[in-house]
Scaffold this motif. Sequence first.
Motif, mmCIF file in Angstrom:
data_model
loop_
_atom_site.group_PDB
_atom_site.id
_atom_site.type_symbol
_atom_site.label_atom_id
_atom_site.label_comp_id
_atom_site.label_asym_id
_atom_site.label_seq_id
_atom_site.Cartn_x
_atom_site.Cartn_y
_atom_site.Cartn_z
ATOM 1 N N LEU A 107 69.755 13.754 22.945
ATOM 2 C CA LEU A 107 70.688 12.692 23.365
ATOM 3 C C LEU A 107 71.363 12.977 24.714
ATOM 4 N N ASP A 108 71.427 14.253 25.097
ATOM 5 C CA ASP A 108 72.235 14.628 26.265
ATOM 6 C C ASP A 108 71.482 14.434 27.588
ATOM 7 N N THR A 109 71.319 13.177 27.976
ATOM 8 C CA THR A 109 70.586 12.877 29.222
ATOM 9 C C THR A 109 71.399 13.295 30.453
ATOM 10 N N ARG A 114 71.801 16.634 35.354
ATOM 11 C CA ARG A 114 72.466 17.710 36.116
ATOM 12 C C ARG A 114 71.503 18.872 36.378
ATOM 13 N N GLU A 115 70.702 19.212 35.387
ATOM 14 C CA GLU A 115 69.767 20.343 35.535
ATOM 15 C C GLU A 115 68.639 20.015 36.501
ATOM 16 N N THR A 320 66.224 11.637 33.748
ATOM 17 C CA THR A 320 65.959 10.264 33.306
ATOM 18 C C THR A 320 65.004 9.562 34.278
ATOM 19 N N GLU A 321 65.038 9.986 35.546
ATOM 20 C CA GLU A 321 64.128 9.387 36.534
ATOM 21 C C GLU A 321 62.666 9.716 36.198
ATOM 22 N N ASN A 326 57.458 8.337 33.728
ATOM 23 C CA ASN A 326 56.464 8.643 32.701
ATOM 24 C C ASN A 326 56.218 7.418 31.813
ATOM 25 N N PHE A 327 57.311 6.760 31.436
ATOM 26 C CA PHE A 327 57.197 5.562 30.600
ATOM 27 C C PHE A 327 56.521 4.419 31.352
#
Length: 677
Positions: A107-109, A114-115, A320-321, A326-327
């Motif tokens: 859940l922690d997008t 940040r990473e 998320t990018e 990928n999606f």
Amino acid sequence: MNKISLFTIAFAGITMLSCNNSKQGIGIKLENLDTSAVPGDDFFQFADGGWNAAHPLTDEYARFGSFDQLAEDNRQQLKGLIDDIVAADNEPGSNAQKIADLYKLVLDTARRDREGLRPIRTWIKKIEDVKDRNEIFPLMVELDINGLAGNYFGIGIGADMMDSKSNLVSVGQGGLSLGEKEYYLDTDEATTAIREAFKKHIVRMFTLCGFDENTAQKKMEDVMLIETRIAEKSYSAVQQRDPAANYHKMSFADLKKDFKGIDWQMMFDKLGIGDCDFVDVGQPEPIHEVEAILAEVPVEAHKALMEWQLIDHAASRLTTELDQANFDFYGKVMSGRQEQQPWWKRATSTVSGVLGEAIGQLYVEKYFPASSKERMVTLVKNLQIALGERIDAQDWMSDSTKAYAHTKLDAFYVKIGYPDKWKDYSKLEIDPAKTLFENNIAVSRFFWQDAVERKYKKPVDNTEWFMTPQTVNAYYNPTTNEICFPAGILQYPFFDMSADDAFNYGAIGVVIGHEMTHGFDDQGRQFDKEGNFADWWAEGDADKFKEHVQVIVDHFNGIKVLPDLNGNGELTLGENIADHGGLMVAYQAFKNATKDAPLETVNGFTPEQRFFMAYAGVWAGNIRDEEIRNRTKSDPHALGRWRVNGTLPHIDAWYDAFGITEDNALYLAPEKRARIW
Ligand SMILES: [Zn+2]
């Protein structure tokens, strides 16, 4: 035109519309029907048209059916269980702690954004630092063991089909990002468009990972070069359906001699199986091609492939990018989906995938009543009796083959609901201080290590479950001669404790019959009652079987799944035989079960009609064109619409139930119908 039966149905439809109560104890929900459709012309529309209209595809789905609806309901239940665990104070190292932390990590997008690319940077550097050809394969193996690449081929441990009580290490073809070889080779318009989009996607992913446009372009060409070479030698999904053609057992010494171009000893040592005796090479030609590729293709191309596999595998666990990019390819282009599932669904699926039996144990405690298991036991017994009767009824099979078929049927190992002993996750560590990416490495290493400990040089443990209890599916496994029905599928629209036999035999009964028939389909029939690949068929019987099943192959090959695309009768043969047998056997069992106390007509529908409507109800659903193309290449099951409209025209009892005649679009003359089980 014979319209009598059609009027009966239409009249029944009018009766129903005035009757607003769907809880009749018949299981069939009247709102799911489209009674304006003629059953003999389009049974799928008749039985499922109402459901399909009421459930238009949302952006999230490429296909959504009543099956998927049940899976969604199960996921909601799992989420409830997980929410409770997350809210509790969990003992470190317990399954609960692992479930809660893994769920929260997915859940922690914000944390992953940040990473950024930090989790994969050290691995990219390792790959970029490769200078010598000899360094390529060891690094690929290291990536593979850590779950960061798919390697050039696959490796596993499972039952030896010639000695089904023993486990055997197997090497099989792999290395294709797109799964099926046709995506690399076919030149039709739709496939070419997907391939071109795939190339753009690879370039995009490399640029998002910090490579400049020119480098990304060059790396894409290298990836395509290697994957296309592997694809050319790979077996098609149809070729992979032939057990004998995909089995080449040899000593480990012979593997090293016959496939010299691959450093097997180094690889097997790293995998903890370096003292292995025998290996099955499923598909030798693509493995030989990998030898040639390792020897001939420039080092830079191998580096591109490793980087690609790393990025491709990790994308959904990074920013998320990258996840969205990928999606955009695998979701949108390949399947036609428009939007990703919400994160809670993805997190629930991850937990269910990694800690499936830990969460599954809680699931069955809360949601699987003992009464469901009891009724299933009875249903399975009755189906077993009916299949025995169907075997005896065949006129094309000799008595000795029938006698052996009975012993195989009697030897079925039946699993219902959930396993007797639960999987041990004590050696799996989920550490919330580490990234999702790093935890996934731990997960990959755990599963391989676990397989080695449980299976390597050990006998087959036939109590192992190949599906989790919450799964909405079922299976037959030829090497253990077992049928398995997880708790997840034992619910509406498959199973309803409050519904009558017409419904339950038509829905879950056909599923049970389907799995049993897999033991006697074109693949399963080649295995004996012990699960060994052995021919128990009397002279001439196998030829007759092949003649009969060819009717099914031809029928499904002739179906237009899209205006420019036909179904694949060879690929879907085993499943279509299983659907045919499932219907024949479940119908017989239904008749046996109700012969002393026949059911009544309700809402204008006879019990026989309701049996077939319940069957069709399982396959209600909508699907996108992209997904139709995708599944026609890769899915051994026919599409839902054709599991109804393609299968039922081969069932005599369906004609009788609905008064179907040669004037109906789905009509097949009796001599054109399949006669198998
Ligand atoms: Zn099946």
